[in-house]
Write a protein that holds these residues in place. Sequence first.
Motif, short mmCIF file in Angstrom:
data_model
loop_
_atom_site.label_atom_id
_atom_site.label_comp_id
_atom_site.label_asym_id
_atom_site.label_seq_id
_atom_site.Cartn_x
_atom_site.Cartn_y
_atom_site.Cartn_z
N LYS A 216 18.13 20.11 -47.98
CA LYS A 216 17.72 19.38 -46.79
C LYS A 216 18.44 19.83 -45.53
O LYS A 216 18.28 19.23 -44.49
N PHE A 217 19.27 20.87 -45.61
CA PHE A 217 19.94 21.33 -44.40
C PHE A 217 19.20 22.52 -43.80
O PHE A 217 18.27 23.05 -44.41
N HIS A 218 19.61 22.92 -42.60
CA HIS A 218 18.83 23.88 -41.82
C HIS A 218 19.54 25.19 -41.49
O HIS A 218 18.97 26.02 -40.77
N SER B 112 19.15 30.39 -39.71
CA SER B 112 18.56 29.04 -39.74
C SER B 112 17.18 29.08 -40.38
O SER B 112 16.58 30.15 -40.55
N ASP C 263 26.33 15.33 -37.41
CA ASP C 263 27.59 14.82 -37.97
C ASP C 263 28.34 14.00 -36.92
O ASP C 263 28.90 12.95 -37.23
N CYS D 84 24.47 23.98 -34.91
CA CYS D 84 25.53 23.91 -35.90
C CYS D 84 26.67 24.82 -35.47
O CYS D 84 26.45 25.80 -34.75
N SER E 222 30.63 19.34 -42.99
CA SER E 222 30.22 19.47 -44.38
C SER E 222 31.07 20.57 -44.99
O SER E 222 31.12 21.69 -44.47
N SER F 227 27.45 19.88 -37.65
CA SER F 227 26.20 19.77 -36.89
C SER F 227 26.35 18.68 -35.85
O SER F 227 27.24 17.83 -35.97
N PRO G 26 30.18 25.02 -47.37
CA PRO G 26 28.81 25.30 -46.95
C PRO G 26 28.17 26.39 -47.81
O PRO G 26 28.85 27.27 -48.32
#
Length: 140
Positions: free
Chosen positions: A32-34, A49, A127, A109, A9, A124, A12
């Motif tokens: 929606k990501f961590h 995180s 991915d 990640c 991604s 991640s 970031p």
Amino acid sequence: MPAITQLMSRNPVSVSPDDTLAVVKEIFDQVKFHHLLVVDNKQLMGVISDRDLFKALSPNLGTAAETTKDLATLKKRVHQVMHRQPISLSVGAEVMDAVRLFNREGVSCIPVVDSFNRPLGILSWRDIMQALEKKQPRAE
């Protein structure tokens, strides 16, 4: 298998080590990501995180039992909670380098950085799994 730069991604989301956990919570509440990268002077300093945030905040936040002490947990700084010196990959790394790191280090990640440790993206394990799925022919 594509290069990690094709799977990661790009751009970031990042926070500063001096940002409060309230800022981090607001970001995680909206996306929606961590994972967030912690960047200072354009260089990768750490990763935080949603789990790190969850552990650092009081479980009483937003409940009837909430106290001033609970609210104070939102004032903690990112540098107090983040994982320092995160494992990262350089732009030229291959997918198998990432797979080895995921398996060996137990991370979910991996930041991708340039030669000056500036973050270019984040990879991640999802991915990689998505790329594998696309590569396989569909079963009828």
